[in-house]
Design a protein around this motif. Structure first.
Motif, PDB file in Angstrom:
ATOM      1  N   ALA A 115      19.803  -6.453   5.110  1.00 10.73           N
ATOM      2  CA  ALA A 115      20.024  -5.815   4.489  1.00 10.73           C
ATOM      3  C   ALA A 115      20.974  -5.562   3.279  1.00 10.73           C
ATOM      4  O   ALA A 115      21.929  -6.644   3.369  1.00 10.73           O
ATOM      5  CB  ALA A 115      20.117  -4.599   4.552  1.00 10.73           C
ATOM      6  N   LYS A 116      21.457  -4.982   2.554  1.00  9.77           N
ATOM      7  CA  LYS A 116      22.773  -5.167   1.628  1.00  9.77           C
ATOM      8  C   LYS A 116      24.400  -4.649   2.317  1.00  9.77           C
ATOM      9  O   LYS A 116      24.233  -3.785   3.039  1.00  9.77           O
ATOM     10  CB  LYS A 116      22.605  -4.289   0.686  1.00  9.77           C
ATOM     11  N   PRO A 117      25.725  -5.374   1.660  1.00 13.75           N
ATOM     12  CA  PRO A 117      25.931  -5.029   2.896  1.00 13.75           C
ATOM     13  C   PRO A 117      26.438  -3.903   2.961  1.00 13.75           C
ATOM     14  O   PRO A 117      27.166  -3.325   4.291  1.00 13.75           O
ATOM     15  CB  PRO A 117      27.669  -5.733   1.600  1.00 13.75           C
ATOM     16  N   VAL A 162      16.624  -8.695  13.289  1.00 15.00           N
ATOM     17  CA  VAL A 162      16.918  -9.451  11.326  1.00 15.00           C
ATOM     18  C   VAL A 162      16.066  -8.647  10.500  1.00 15.00           C
ATOM     19  O   VAL A 162      14.779  -8.779  10.666  1.00 15.00           O
ATOM     20  CB  VAL A 162      15.834 -11.112  11.262  1.00 15.00           C
ATOM     21  N   ALA A 163      16.267  -8.127   9.329  1.00 18.81           N
ATOM     22  CA  ALA A 163      16.016  -7.319   8.191  1.00 18.81           C
ATOM     23  C   ALA A 163      16.039  -8.134   6.382  1.00 18.81           C
ATOM     24  O   ALA A 163      16.655  -8.006   6.194  1.00 18.81           O
ATOM     25  CB  ALA A 163      16.797  -6.169   8.061  1.00 18.81           C
ATOM     26  N   LEU A 164      15.246  -9.813   6.371  1.00 19.83           N
ATOM     27  CA  LEU A 164      15.550  -9.697   5.340  1.00 19.83           C
ATOM     28  C   LEU A 164      13.932 -10.075   4.296  1.00 19.83           C
ATOM     29  O   LEU A 164      13.568 -10.073   4.052  1.00 19.83           O
ATOM     30  CB  LEU A 164      15.863 -11.604   5.522  1.00 19.83           C
ATOM     31  N   VAL A 188      12.615  -6.530  11.348  1.00 20.49           N
ATOM     32  CA  VAL A 188      11.629  -5.405  10.573  1.00 20.49           C
ATOM     33  C   VAL A 188      11.651  -5.209   9.050  1.00 20.49           C
ATOM     34  O   VAL A 188      12.068  -3.381   9.009  1.00 20.49           O
ATOM     35  CB  VAL A 188      13.213  -4.539  11.538  1.00 20.49           C
ATOM     36  N   GLY A 189      12.216  -5.902   8.488  1.00 21.15           N
ATOM     37  CA  GLY A 189      12.278  -5.171   6.781  1.00 21.15           C
ATOM     38  C   GLY A 189      12.526  -4.450   6.347  1.00 21.15           C
ATOM     39  O   GLY A 189      13.783  -5.196   6.974  1.00 21.15           O
ATOM     40  N   GLY A 190      12.115  -3.775   6.056  1.00 24.16           N
ATOM     41  CA  GLY A 190      13.254  -2.512   5.399  1.00 24.16           C
ATOM     42  C   GLY A 190      13.351  -1.193   6.243  1.00 24.16           C
ATOM     43  O   GLY A 190      14.323  -0.586   5.931  1.00 24.16           O
ATOM     44  N   PHE A 192      16.418  -1.287   8.212  1.00 23.12           N
ATOM     45  CA  PHE A 192      17.806  -0.655   8.783  1.00 23.12           C
ATOM     46  C   PHE A 192      18.122   0.370   6.992  1.00 23.12           C
ATOM     47  O   PHE A 192      19.077   1.023   7.337  1.00 23.12           O
ATOM     48  CB  PHE A 192      19.005  -1.883   7.968  1.00 23.12           C
ATOM     49  N   ASP A 193      17.104   0.254   5.847  1.00 25.74           N
ATOM     50  CA  ASP A 193      17.029   1.284   4.572  1.00 25.74           C
ATOM     51  C   ASP A 193      17.429   1.865   5.268  1.00 25.74           C
ATOM     52  O   ASP A 193      17.233   3.568   4.778  1.00 25.74           O
ATOM     53  CB  ASP A 193      16.719   0.518   3.357  1.00 25.74           C
ATOM     54  N   VAL A 194      15.822   2.537   6.177  1.00 23.97           N
ATOM     55  CA  VAL A 194      15.482   3.989   6.897  1.00 23.97           C
ATOM     56  C   VAL A 194      16.354   4.193   7.489  1.00 23.97           C
ATOM     57  O   VAL A 194      16.889   5.688   7.310  1.00 23.97           O
ATOM     58  CB  VAL A 194      13.799   3.513   7.129  1.00 23.97           C
ATOM     59  N   TYR A 215       1.075   6.525   1.157  1.00 31.05           N
ATOM     60  CA  TYR A 215       2.784   6.724   0.532  1.00 31.05           C
ATOM     61  C   TYR A 215       3.631   6.185  -0.193  1.00 31.05           C
ATOM     62  O   TYR A 215       3.866   6.540  -1.560  1.00 31.05           O
ATOM     63  CB  TYR A 215       3.307   7.160   1.999  1.00 31.05           C
ATOM     64  N   ARG A 216       3.683   4.842   0.675  1.00 25.53           N
ATOM     65  CA  ARG A 216       3.916   3.944  -0.338  1.00 25.53           C
ATOM     66  C   ARG A 216       3.623   2.945  -1.542  1.00 25.53           C
ATOM     67  O   ARG A 216       4.515   2.901  -2.331  1.00 25.53           O
ATOM     68  CB  ARG A 216       4.343   2.652   1.171  1.00 25.53           C
ATOM     69  N   LEU A 217       2.576   3.028  -1.672  1.00 19.61           N
ATOM     70  CA  LEU A 217       1.787   3.338  -2.983  1.00 19.61           C
ATOM     71  C   LEU A 217       2.513   3.934  -3.857  1.00 19.61           C
ATOM     72  O   LEU A 217       2.298   4.183  -4.670  1.00 19.61           O
ATOM     73  CB  LEU A 217       0.202   2.786  -2.822  1.00 19.61           C
ATOM     74  N   LYS A 225      -0.262  -4.613  -6.755  1.00 27.18           N
ATOM     75  CA  LYS A 225      -1.061  -6.054  -6.702  1.00 27.18           C
ATOM     76  C   LYS A 225      -0.873  -6.140  -4.870  1.00 27.18           C
ATOM     77  O   LYS A 225      -2.132  -7.193  -4.567  1.00 27.18           O
ATOM     78  CB  LYS A 225      -0.181  -6.763  -7.466  1.00 27.18           C
ATOM     79  N   ARG A 226      -0.119  -6.248  -4.265  1.00 22.89           N
ATOM     80  CA  ARG A 226      -0.236  -6.204  -2.775  1.00 22.89           C
ATOM     81  C   ARG A 226      -1.676  -5.129  -1.991  1.00 22.89           C
ATOM     82  O   ARG A 226      -1.681  -6.279  -1.321  1.00 22.89           O
ATOM     83  CB  ARG A 226       1.065  -5.722  -2.432  1.00 22.89           C
ATOM     84  N   GLN A 227      -1.272  -4.441  -2.736  1.00 25.31           N
ATOM     85  CA  GLN A 227      -1.898  -3.558  -1.769  1.00 25.31           C
ATOM     86  C   GLN A 227      -3.808  -3.878  -1.954  1.00 25.31           C
ATOM     87  O   GLN A 227      -4.515  -3.553  -1.722  1.00 25.31           O
ATOM     88  CB  GLN A 227      -2.060  -2.584  -2.218  1.00 25.31           C
TER      89      GLN A 227
END
Ligand code: UDP
Length: 242
Positions: A115-117, A162-164, A188-190, A192-194, A215-217, A225-227
């Motif tokens: 995640a971001k600093p 790891v959240a990358l 864990v993907g995003g 840390f942002d959550v 909801y994410r869509l 495109k991913r969905q």
């Protein structure tokens, strides 16, 4: 916490553990005495299953997971169909916190990467307030992976989160495990942002109705495109090809 160990089931060629409760999964991550069990927990969703069918490297990395769990209603449905059981969806963005809360008892050493600093620093504050033993953290925008390897060497962590985003986080974890196998790793993907409130999860009702993906869509239309690619998973499910 002693439950019978769960045996993996192949979904579209990917091994997934058909957990029927969160407790069952936790007994693969934390021993009866409360110690962390080294390994790698990976959330398996339809996107990762499809990717592994065309990308041998993804397939190989997913196969190394010691705790491959269903985080996606499509994978849960496929597990239910194959096992005749009622498996549960386990949200990766909740699971890592459950594992960390169980780690407090032994003050297991936790290393956070990603995640971001500003986000990772807020995340560290929040977790420290919860008595989690965060021994070091590193944002996800490093130029040289050596920074992370040095941190692992220096801190000898029991748990590495790891959240990358995927597949970056899984690739880094696979490399870290070769030099330091004695830890439990989780991507864990995003999340840390959550945790820090920088990204909102779907409201509880949407989560309960298994509509978090929708909801994410709606909130991030660029994901269309991913969905759409996921229709390939639905087709394999309906034709019993998974
Ligand atoms: N990220 C990072 N370094 C990078 C790219 C991404 O630390 O080089 C972080 C980003 O800040 C975010 C997370 O990785 O916190 C990616 O979240 P996303 O929701 O895209 O991942 P997904 O859950 O979809 O795999």
């Amino acid at each position: 916490m002693s439950e019978q160990r769960v045996k993996p089931i192949l979904i579209g060629g990917v091994a997934v553990n058909p957990y029927e409760s969160l407790q069952q999964l936790l007994s693969d991550a934390i021993s009866d005495s409360g110690k962390v069990i080294p390994g790698m927990a990976i959330a398996i969703n339809p996107e990762k299953v499809l990717k592994s069918q065309t990308d041998p490297q993804t397939h190989e990395i997913l196969a190394q997971a010691t705790i491959p769990f269903a985080d996606g209603i499509g994978v849960v449905k496929a597990l239910n169909k194959k096992t005749g059981k009622k498996c549960v969806r386990i949200a990766g963005c909740e699971l890592w916190l459950d594992i960390l809360h169980h780690s407090v008892k032994h003050q297991s050493k936790v290393l956070l990467i990603g995640a971001k600093p500003k986000v990772i620093s807020q995340c560290n504050e929040i977790l420290k307030e919860q008595n989690i033993n965060v021994v070091a953290y590193q944002d996800g925008y490093f130029k040289d992976e050596a920074v992370v390897f040095d941190l692992v060497d220096k801190t000898v962590p029991d748990i590495v989160i790891v959240a990358l985003g995927s597949p970056k986080q899984e690739k880094l974890i696979a490399k870290l495990r070769t030099v330091h196998p004695d830890a439990l790793y989780m991507g864990v993907g995003g999340s840390f942002d959550v945790l820090t409130g920088n990204v909102k999860r779907a409201p509880k009702l949407w989560q309960d109705l298994n509509l978090e993906w929708f909801y994410r869509l709606v909130s991030q239309p660029s994901r269309i495109k991913r969905q759409l690619k996921l229709l390939g998973f639905v087709k394999q499910y309906l034709t019993n090809k998974l």
